[in-house]
Enzyme design. Structure first.
Site, PDB file in Angstrom:
ATOM      1  N   ASN A   1     108.832   2.390 -14.867  1.00 50.50           N
ATOM      2  CA  ASN A   1     108.240   2.783 -13.591  1.00 50.50           C
ATOM      3  C   ASN A   1     106.926   3.495 -13.908  1.00 50.50           C
ATOM      4  O   ASN A   1     106.934   4.632 -14.360  1.00 50.50           O
ATOM      5  CB  ASN A   1     109.198   3.720 -12.834  1.00 50.50           C
ATOM      6  CG  ASN A   1     108.582   4.262 -11.557  1.00 50.50           C
ATOM      7  OD1 ASN A   1     107.512   3.822 -11.130  1.00 50.50           O
ATOM      8  ND2 ASN A   1     109.264   5.225 -10.942  1.00 50.50           N
ATOM      9  N   LYS A  54     104.769   4.518 -11.884  1.00 48.36           N
ATOM     10  CA  LYS A  54     104.371   5.479 -10.845  1.00 48.36           C
ATOM     11  C   LYS A  54     102.877   5.278 -10.516  1.00 48.36           C
ATOM     12  O   LYS A  54     102.392   4.143 -10.595  1.00 48.36           O
ATOM     13  CB  LYS A  54     104.709   6.900 -11.294  1.00 48.36           C
ATOM     14  CG  LYS A  54     106.168   7.011 -11.751  1.00 48.36           C
ATOM     15  CD  LYS A  54     106.655   8.414 -11.967  1.00 48.36           C
ATOM     16  CE  LYS A  54     108.104   8.387 -12.395  1.00 48.36           C
ATOM     17  NZ  LYS A  54     108.694   9.711 -12.527  1.00 48.36           N
ATOM     18  N   HIS A 102     113.092   6.272  -4.613  1.00 44.40           N
ATOM     19  CA  HIS A 102     112.816   7.161  -5.747  1.00 44.40           C
ATOM     20  C   HIS A 102     112.689   8.584  -5.205  1.00 44.40           C
ATOM     21  O   HIS A 102     112.167   8.789  -4.100  1.00 44.40           O
ATOM     22  CB  HIS A 102     111.525   6.738  -6.455  1.00 44.40           C
ATOM     23  CG  HIS A 102     111.354   7.436  -7.760  1.00 44.40           C
ATOM     24  ND1 HIS A 102     110.939   8.746  -7.844  1.00 44.40           N
ATOM     25  CD2 HIS A 102     111.593   7.034  -9.036  1.00 44.40           C
ATOM     26  CE1 HIS A 102     110.919   9.118  -9.124  1.00 44.40           C
ATOM     27  NE2 HIS A 102     111.315   8.083  -9.862  1.00 44.40           N
ATOM     28  N   GLU A 162     110.717  10.835  -5.801  1.00 49.44           N
ATOM     29  CA  GLU A 162     109.342  11.235  -5.472  1.00 49.44           C
ATOM     30  C   GLU A 162     108.948  10.735  -4.083  1.00 49.44           C
ATOM     31  O   GLU A 162     108.079  11.317  -3.437  1.00 49.44           O
ATOM     32  CB  GLU A 162     108.375  10.724  -6.560  1.00 49.44           C
ATOM     33  CG  GLU A 162     108.524  11.552  -7.835  1.00 49.44           C
ATOM     34  CD  GLU A 162     108.233  10.791  -9.117  1.00 49.44           C
ATOM     35  OE1 GLU A 162     107.655   9.693  -9.068  1.00 49.44           O
ATOM     36  OE2 GLU A 162     108.621  11.314 -10.183  1.00 49.44           O
ATOM     37  N   GLU A 178     119.126   9.049 -11.222  1.00 51.82           N
ATOM     38  CA  GLU A 178     118.055   9.855 -11.798  1.00 51.82           C
ATOM     39  C   GLU A 178     118.221  11.304 -11.325  1.00 51.82           C
ATOM     40  O   GLU A 178     117.772  11.648 -10.211  1.00 51.82           O
ATOM     41  CB  GLU A 178     116.684   9.330 -11.345  1.00 51.82           C
ATOM     42  CG  GLU A 178     116.422   7.896 -11.744  1.00 51.82           C
ATOM     43  CD  GLU A 178     114.922   7.583 -11.795  1.00 51.82           C
ATOM     44  OE1 GLU A 178     114.477   7.111 -12.853  1.00 51.82           O
ATOM     45  OE2 GLU A 178     114.220   7.820 -10.812  1.00 51.82           O
ATOM     46  N   GLY A 237     110.731  13.698 -15.690  1.00 51.78           N
ATOM     47  CA  GLY A 237     109.445  14.225 -16.151  1.00 51.78           C
ATOM     48  C   GLY A 237     109.512  15.625 -16.735  1.00 51.78           C
ATOM     49  O   GLY A 237     108.490  16.278 -16.899  1.00 51.78           O
ATOM     50  N   SER A 265     113.614  11.343 -18.255  1.00 52.72           N
ATOM     51  CA  SER A 265     113.229  11.720 -19.615  1.00 52.72           C
ATOM     52  C   SER A 265     113.878  10.851 -20.695  1.00 52.72           C
ATOM     53  O   SER A 265     114.133  11.322 -21.816  1.00 52.72           O
ATOM     54  CB  SER A 265     113.521  13.204 -19.870  1.00 52.72           C
ATOM     55  OG  SER A 265     112.747  14.007 -18.998  1.00 52.72           O
ATOM     56  N   GLY A 298     110.082   6.392 -16.919  1.00 52.83           N
ATOM     57  CA  GLY A 298     108.774   6.769 -16.395  1.00 52.83           C
ATOM     58  C   GLY A 298     107.772   6.908 -17.522  1.00 52.83           C
ATOM     59  O   GLY A 298     107.212   5.928 -18.017  1.00 52.83           O
ATOM     60  N   GLY A 299     107.551   8.137 -17.957  1.00 49.98           N
ATOM     61  CA  GLY A 299     106.528   8.452 -18.949  1.00 49.98           C
ATOM     62  C   GLY A 299     106.533   7.539 -20.169  1.00 49.98           C
ATOM     63  O   GLY A 299     105.473   7.060 -20.598  1.00 49.98           O
TER      64      GLY A 299
HETATM   65  P1  13P Z   1     110.487  10.067 -16.704  1.00 49.79           P
HETATM   66  O1  13P Z   1     111.043   9.021 -17.630  1.00 49.79           O
HETATM   67  O2  13P Z   1     109.013  10.307 -16.877  1.00 49.79           O
HETATM   68  O3  13P Z   1     111.316  11.322 -16.731  1.00 49.79           O
HETATM   69  O4  13P Z   1     110.617   9.477 -15.209  1.00 49.79           O
HETATM   70  C1  13P Z   1     111.830   8.964 -14.799  1.00 49.79           C
HETATM   71  C2  13P Z   1     111.645   8.308 -13.511  1.00 49.79           C
HETATM   72  O5  13P Z   1     111.398   8.939 -12.489  1.00 49.79           O
HETATM   73  C3  13P Z   1     111.700   6.825 -13.486  1.00 49.79           C
HETATM   74  O6  13P Z   1     111.761   6.339 -12.197  1.00 49.79           O
END
Ligand code: 13P
Length: 252
Positions: A9, A11, A95, A97, A165, A171, A210, A231-232
């Protein structure tokens, strides 16, 4: 055992200068039977180019949200048929967010998931508790409520993915423990079997929060963990592909 899905993802990250990352991932994706599926959910602005790059490879491309409606006067939004037309196969809905930043309720998420399925996309429905809810011992209740609400009216388990999640792990570099992940994923599996019968066994349940190349070998083998939503670590081809390699090793 379900075929694993390793999903990135991005983002709100990624410009055209980052397209080589997608190319690198596409080249490494193997379509061998039984191999994990690889997916990148990129910003809408990169979808078209990402789909061209991924075309002919085993890399799938997805969107990060879609509107409840198929079209209409919704300035700035993107619809499921628009994503599908560009070549997306999946879309993330709900999500955290978007739930927190855009007020997307379980009811809205369910509508998005239904519209996505109708357009031929596989919705990845995200759920997860806050640290406050976990500390109060309410995790499973929260998960149950989100599942009931976000799956409302969904008829098909065939084209559906759930991502667990925990908000406090997104994050932050804090990862849920294997015991916490196993408990919640087991609970989600029972819920899905109750909701969809035998078909609930085939719904993939991803862990997100993470996830990185260092902790993937501990997390991906946990029962009912059918992959990850990353994510990251999905922004760097080497990291994302290292997680994919871990999943591949588990699939043989
Ligand atoms: P991170 O892997 O950066 O923690 O993000 C997870 C996430 O929100 C994937 O949708």
């Amino acid at each position: 055992m379900n075929r694993k899905l390793i999903a990135g993802n991005w983002k709100m990250n990624g410009l055209r200068a980052d397209l080589p990352t997608i190319r690198e991932v596409a080249v490494a994706a193997t379509g061998q039977p039984g191999a994990p599926e690889l997916l990148l959910c990129v910003p809408a602005t990169l979808l078209s180019e990402a789909c061209s790059i991924a075309s002919g490879s085993a890399l799938a491309v997805g969107g990060q949200t879609c509107h409840v409606s198929e079209k209409g006067a919704f300035t700035g939004d993107i619809s499921a048929p628009m994503l599908r037309e560009l070549g997306a196969t999946h879309v993330i809905v709900g999500h955290s967010e978007r739930r927190t930043g855009h007020g997307e309720s379980d009811e809205i998420v369910a509508g998005q998931a239904r519209t996505a399925q109708k357009a031929g996309l596989i919705p990845i429905i995200c759920i997860g508790e806050t640290l406050e809810e976990r500390s109060a011992g309410r995790t499973l209740n929260i998960i149950k409520g989100q599942l009931s609400g976000s799956l409302a009216g969904l008829e098909s388990a065939a084209n559906l993915v759930i991502a667990y999640e925990p908000l406090w792990a997104i994050g932050t570099g804090k990862v849920a423990t294997p015991a916490q992940i196993e408990e919640v994923h087991g609970f989600i599996r029972s819920f899905l079997k109750g909701r969809f019968g035998d078909a609930g066994k085939g719904v993939r349940i991803l862990y997100g929060g993470s996830l990185n190349p260092g902790n993937a070998p501990e997390i991906l083998p946990i029962p009912n963990v059918d992959g990850g939503l990353i994510g990251g670590a999905s922004l760097k081809a080497a990291d994302f592909l290292a997680i994919y390699a871990t999943a591949r090793a588990l699939s043989v």
